[in-house]
Design an enzyme around this catalytic site. Structure first.
Site, PDB file in Angstrom:
ATOM      1  CG  ASP A 148      -0.795   1.760   2.692  1.00 54.85           C
ATOM      2  OD1 ASP A 148      -1.252   1.895   1.576  1.00 54.85           O
ATOM      3  OD2 ASP A 148      -1.317   1.944   3.828  1.00 54.85           O
ATOM      4  CB  VAL A 180      -1.371   4.375  -0.428  1.00 56.69           C
ATOM      5  CG1 VAL A 180      -0.466   4.942  -1.321  1.00 56.69           C
ATOM      6  CG2 VAL A 180      -1.935   5.532   0.826  1.00 56.69           C
ATOM      7  CG  ASP A 181       0.502  -0.687  -0.825  1.00 61.29           C
ATOM      8  OD1 ASP A 181       1.444   0.099  -1.147  1.00 61.29           O
ATOM      9  OD2 ASP A 181       0.993  -1.557   0.238  1.00 61.29           O
ATOM     10  CB  ILE A 182      -5.977  -0.639  -2.284  1.00 64.89           C
ATOM     11  CG1 ILE A 182      -5.875  -1.824  -1.413  1.00 64.89           C
ATOM     12  CG2 ILE A 182      -7.261  -0.921  -3.391  1.00 64.89           C
ATOM     13  CD1 ILE A 182      -5.652  -3.151  -1.886  1.00 64.89           C
ATOM     14  N   GLY A 185      -2.255   0.288  -7.172  1.00 60.65           N
ATOM     15  CA  GLY A 185      -2.645  -0.955  -7.968  1.00 60.65           C
ATOM     16  C   GLY A 185      -3.605  -0.655  -8.980  1.00 60.65           C
TER      17      GLY A 185
END
Length: 395
Positions: A148, A180-182, A185
């Site tokens: 991220d 960015v990860d969220i 997802g």
């Protein structure tokens, strides 16, 4: 029992850390049967990412980091060693029964185990297989690992975040959560649902290729559009907005507040409350384009006015006038906010070893198929025998 949106959907989740687990948690929130595959004895990396701990690590429960809890409710955990032939065979058997497989290994990393898309597609042509990587399945960076923080830098977000170069403390800054990860997802969930809908009519599964960098670039949104139209790369502006004025933080008598004026009518109302109605008719400030052009003149005038009242006084008077504004809350203040409490965003789920675990609720509100909070985040391998019995008929 209330019907859920994804009731009957089987998800085999091979992912770890955040982007993949965030997607599978959302699928679980919507009713899917999500089976989280973890390494025996270790589990998901984030089980160890503490402190803080929900409970201190022990030989009975293992590590129980708060981080793990944020992305793993409504799942069942099985402990399987995919490095062994027996583990690989077991996972292939489970994949043959699954509707969705979710993974975030490096490109090609699962091929050696016979758990890549082509191998599992041969067993289950209806399978939706979602891969989450840093850079996607193609391109010169495909083999690289992606994180991220790295992607926030490479994808332009950090060039837009932080104080302007003319201010003290200037420099690129990451966002305070792994955004960015969220977002990846969330996009992965959308891609999976789109693929499932296509399967309804075609009977065919497909590969969903998600990349952190792709998502970051896509979500530059208006800042990307500003650059593509003007040819000028946007710069860091602190809390100011590139296209709207006033739309930023302002000092008050006891702290700071957010003023988010979205149109000329709202600006006129603000000016009246602030005791400066003349600003609304001043040709330098009467329209948003004029205010953007004269930002350097207007902003100091606004700051001189906002320091005359407390944050609470401004919020009360501006809300009454229909001007969007609000405080800058710390996280503890967020959960004490009456609106947050009224919406039930703090929930407690019963954990098999920890008692009640506090979690942030899923924000999706569905009138006919509401989200059901079935399970707290599982202990490592808690459901191995249960899942094998249900999915494979093994005693």
């Amino acid at each position: 029992m209330t019907t859920t949106s994804l009731q009957g959907l089987k998800v085999l989740d091979l992912s770890r850390v955040l982007a993949g687990p965030w997607a599978s948690q959302l699928l679980g929130d919507l009713g899917a049967d999500v089976v989280k595959v973890e390494r025996p004895g270790a589990g998901d990396d984030t089980r160890h990412w503490g402190p803080p701990w929900v409970a201190e690590p022990s030989s009975e429960t293992g590590p129980q980091a708060a981080y793990f809890q944020c992305a793993n409710r409504n799942k069942r955990s099985i402990a399987v060693d995919m490095a062994t032939p027996e583990g690989q065979a077991l996972l292939r058997a489970l994949a043959a029964q699954a509707d969705v497989v979710l993974e975030n290994f490096k490109v090609g990393g699962l091929q050696q185990y016979g758990l890549d898309y082509d191998s599992l597609k041969a067993l289950n042509p209806r399978l939706i297989y979602c891969s989450i990587t840093g850079f996607g399945q193609t391109g010169p960076y495909a083999p690289r690992a992606g994180y991220d923080f790295l992607i926030q830098g490479m994808g332009g977000l950090m060039s837009l975040t932080g104080r302007a170069d003319t201010e003290d403390g200037a420099g690129p800054q990451k966002v305070g959560v792994a955004l960015v990860d969220i977002m990846t997802g969330l996009y992965a969930t959308i891609g999976i649902l789109a693929a499932l809908n296509h399967r309804q009519t075609s009977g065919e599964g497909q590969h969903v290729d998600m990349a952190l960098l792709d998502v970051q670039v896509a979500t530059l949104a208006n800042q990307a559009a500003n650059y593509l139209v003007s040819g000028v790369a946007p710069k860091r502006m602190g809390n100011a907005h590139p296209n709207i004025v006033p739309y930023q933080d302002f000092p008050t008598a006891d702290g700071d507040m957010i003023l988010a004026v979205g149109n000329d009518g709202q600006f006129g109302k603000f000016c009246a409350v602030a005791g400066h109605p003349e600003w609304a008719t001043d040709e330098r400030f009467a329209s948003n384009p004029a205010r953007v052009a004269n930002r350097a003149v207007l902003t100091p005038l606004l700051r001189q006015a906002t320091v005359m009242k407390t944050t609470a006084e401004w919020v009360a008077s501006l809300e009454s006038a229909g001007v969007p504004c609000g405080p800058i809350n710390r996280v503890n203040e967020v959960f004490a906010d009456p609106q947050v409490q009224a919406r039930g965003l703090l929930q407690h789920l019963q954990h098999p070893t920890l008692g009640e675990v506090p979690l942030v609720a899923c924000p999706i509100r569905l009138s006919a198929t509401p989200v059901q909070n079935r399970w707290a985040p599982p202990t490592l391998g808690e459901h191995t025998q249960e899942v094998l019995a249900e999915w494979l008929g093994e005693a």
